[in-house]
Design a protein around this motif. Structure first.
Motif, mmCIF file in Angstrom:
data_model
loop_
_atom_site.group_PDB
_atom_site.id
_atom_site.type_symbol
_atom_site.label_atom_id
_atom_site.label_comp_id
_atom_site.label_asym_id
_atom_site.label_seq_id
_atom_site.Cartn_x
_atom_site.Cartn_y
_atom_site.Cartn_z
ATOM 1 N N ALA A 91 0.841 -1.198 0.000
ATOM 2 C CA ALA A 91 0.000 0.000 0.000
ATOM 3 C C ALA A 91 0.878 1.250 0.000
ATOM 4 O O ALA A 91 1.050 1.931 1.015
ATOM 5 N N LEU A 92 1.440 1.550 -1.173
ATOM 6 C CA LEU A 92 2.362 2.670 -1.272
ATOM 7 C C LEU A 92 1.682 4.005 -0.995
ATOM 8 O O LEU A 92 2.233 4.857 -0.289
ATOM 9 N N THR A 93 0.519 4.198 -1.585
ATOM 10 C CA THR A 93 -0.165 5.492 -1.445
ATOM 11 C C THR A 93 -0.433 5.815 0.017
ATOM 12 O O THR A 93 -0.237 6.954 0.464
ATOM 13 N N ARG A 94 -0.872 4.826 0.761
ATOM 14 C CA ARG A 94 -1.164 5.045 2.182
ATOM 15 C C ARG A 94 0.084 5.463 2.946
ATOM 16 O O ARG A 94 -0.008 6.192 3.943
ATOM 17 N N ARG A 95 1.250 5.024 2.482
ATOM 18 C CA ARG A 95 2.502 5.364 3.154
ATOM 19 C C ARG A 95 3.176 6.590 2.544
ATOM 20 O O ARG A 95 4.299 6.937 2.930
ATOM 21 N N GLY A 96 2.506 7.231 1.593
ATOM 22 C CA GLY A 96 3.091 8.419 0.974
ATOM 23 C C GLY A 96 4.169 8.103 -0.041
ATOM 24 O O GLY A 96 5.054 8.925 -0.297
ATOM 25 N N TYR A 97 4.084 6.923 -0.657
ATOM 26 C CA TYR A 97 5.070 6.485 -1.641
ATOM 27 C C TYR A 97 4.433 6.359 -3.026
ATOM 28 O O TYR A 97 3.206 6.268 -3.165
ATOM 29 N N VAL A 98 5.297 6.314 -4.037
ATOM 30 C CA VAL A 98 4.866 6.112 -5.408
ATOM 31 C C VAL A 98 5.812 5.115 -6.058
ATOM 32 O O VAL A 98 7.002 5.062 -5.731
ATOM 33 N N GLU A 99 5.286 4.287 -6.969
ATOM 34 C CA GLU A 99 6.106 3.383 -7.770
ATOM 35 C C GLU A 99 6.067 3.848 -9.211
ATOM 36 O O GLU A 99 4.985 4.043 -9.787
ATOM 37 N N GLU A 100 7.248 4.019 -9.812
ATOM 38 C CA GLU A 100 7.352 4.443 -11.209
ATOM 39 C C GLU A 100 8.449 3.648 -11.899
ATOM 40 O O GLU A 100 9.423 3.235 -11.273
ATOM 41 N N GLU A 101 8.268 3.471 -13.193
ATOM 42 C CA GLU A 101 9.229 2.728 -13.996
ATOM 43 C C GLU A 101 9.787 3.642 -15.085
ATOM 44 O O GLU A 101 9.058 4.444 -15.664
#
Length: 465
Positions: free
Chosen positions: A71-81
């Motif tokens: 749950a990246l969004t909940r932790r203030g994170y983003v995944e990008e490639e």
């Protein structure tokens, strides 16, 4: 007592790293010509989200392979490639320069805080493992890394992983190639590609894969086969590099370097990986070797995390194994790995990390107690206060020998060890306190362990497996 590295506002300073590699000097007694390597180009972020995401792409397999389900969004994170393109120098495993200016195109996956206020300034750059035939982010430990504010970057540096990507999604990955058009098929370019990925996050051009975050330190990390590749880089290639791009290294469940360089090195080994007491490199000003009793080369935590990703992204789903013993040790090796990351950051700034005892041997046989648990090494509470027999040993088909074993204790054994639930929790708390005080576990992970013990049924006369 060791502290957790908490995220803090960045100081605004800019890393003074050169955007180029300058190869010079002597290595392995051979002379090399000096060569200047171009910085890589970055394209992205590449659009596409995994199935189930409200913004999921409508074309099959146009999201990042093995995109995390954390749950990246909940932790203030983003995944990008991003695509990483450029020209690389090729090396043999002995460090001999074989080629220059070989074109390549690959990908990096970035999981980072959105806000600079959450970022702790350090990038964990992982050499993706390809032993299973595809890219594996073996050292992505989301709970711990996001809690501390690390950014994580996975690099696809090897032919096997990149070729699988091109087959998995020709639409997304069809143009990737790390072989120079089929000329260099034994990963001769991988070492330089990995280093160039670090340069790309340190000195971004028009496209910044870090989203404007100020990168202060980059740690090179690799597990198993990737640790072996990093060992070749550290021992045989890094001495030729005038301006290193990595500040520290963590070699996990695989070989570690023999050379003493300027950059500090952690070497984390599970019980599986320590077959003999011979050949241990002693700790030094730039090297630490930690051996974790009862832990497996590939244990339960990683298997449980990757199972749904395998079901989603692999044609045959998650693999199943028939092992001699029940597989997958539950000893949380990842707690030790992230503690080492934390120490590395401090070590770079001059704070020396603790040493750890080695696993005990009598001759070439590991010393075990009456339950069969390994003695010596780092004794996490899950082994020191056991509710199961966890070992680093197993046998059977394919990868079973890497999984370790897990055999829950029965009620009679638990009653003999712990008179009641309170006694059990007290023993866990004491063991966790020692682990945290010794620096082998972060305080927050110690607290998680104590909470799990408190919620368990151990000592209550019933047992949940």
């Amino acid at each position: 007592m060791m502290r957790d590295r908490t995220a803090s506002p960045q100081n605004g300073t800019q890393s003074a790293r050169s955007p180029f590699f300058l190869l010079a000097g002597l290595a392995l007694g051979l002379s090399w010509s000096t060569s200047l390597l171009a910085a890589p180009a970055i394209d992205g972020p590449i659009p596409g989200s995994p199935p189930g995401d409200p913004l999921a792409a409508k074309i099959e397999n146009t999201y990042p392979f093995f995109a995390t389900h954390d749950a990246l969004t909940r932790r203030g994170y983003v995944e990008e490639e991003f695509y990483l393109s450029g020209t690389a120098t090729g090396y043999s495993v002995e460090g001999e320069q074989l080629a220059e200016d070989v074109p390549y195109r690959t990908r990096i996956v970035v999981r980072r805080p959105k806000s600079p206020r959450k970022f702790n300034g350090t990038v964990i750059m992982e050499w993706q493992n390809v032993t299973a035939g595809y890219d594996l982010d073996a050292l992505w430990h989301g709970e711990q890394l996001m809690r501390a504010g690390f950014a994580w970057v996975g690099v696809s540096a090897q032919r096997v992983g990149v070729n699988q990507l091109t087959e998995w999604s020709p639409t997304r990955y069809g143009e990737l190639d790390v072989t120079g058009g089929g000329t260099y098929t034994t990963d001769e370019l991988s070492y330089d590609i990995f280093a160039q990925a670090a340069e790309a996050v340190r000195q971004p051009g028009d496209i910044d894969p870090m989203g404007g975050l100020n990168v202060e330190k980059v740690l090179a990390v690799g597990g198993s086969q990737s640790a072996a590749r990093m060992t070749i880089y550290y021992d045989n290639i890094l001495p030729q590099v005038e301006n290193p791009v990595f500040d520290g290294y963590n070699f996990v469940v695989g070989p570690g370097p023999s050379r003493a360089g300027a950059e500090p090195v952690f070497h984390i080994l599970s019980e599986t990986d320590v077959r003999t007491p011979e050949g241990r490199r002693p700790d030094s000003e730039v090297y630490r070797r930690w051996e974790v009793a009862g832990a497996a080369h590939s244990g339960y935590q990683g298997q449980a995390y990757r199972a749904p990703l395998s079901e989603r992204d692999l044609p045959d789903g998650a693999p199943e194994y028939e092992c001699v013993a029940e597989p997958f040790s539950r000893i949380p090796l990842h707690h030790v790995v992230v503690a080492a990351h934390d120490h590395l950051v401090d070590w770079i700034d001059g704070e020396t990390p603790p040493s750890a005892p080695y696993l005990e041997f009598e001759g070439t046989t590991k010393v075990r107690n009456e339950l069969g648990l390994a003695q010596g090494g780092i004794q996490l509470s899950q082994l020191a206060v056991p509710t199961a027999i966890n070992t680093g040993d197993n046998a059977g088909e394919t990868f079973c020998f890497l999984f370790g074993s897990h055999e829950p204790l029965d009620q009679a054994q638990l009653k003999e060890l712990y008179r009641n639930h309170g006694k059990y929790v007290a023993k866990v708390t004491k063991a966790v306190g020692s682990n945290v005080s010794d620096g082998y576990v972060l305080p927050a992970d110690g607290l998680l362990t104590i909470r799990e013990a408190a919620k368990s049924d151990v000592g209550k006369g019933r047992r949940k497996h």
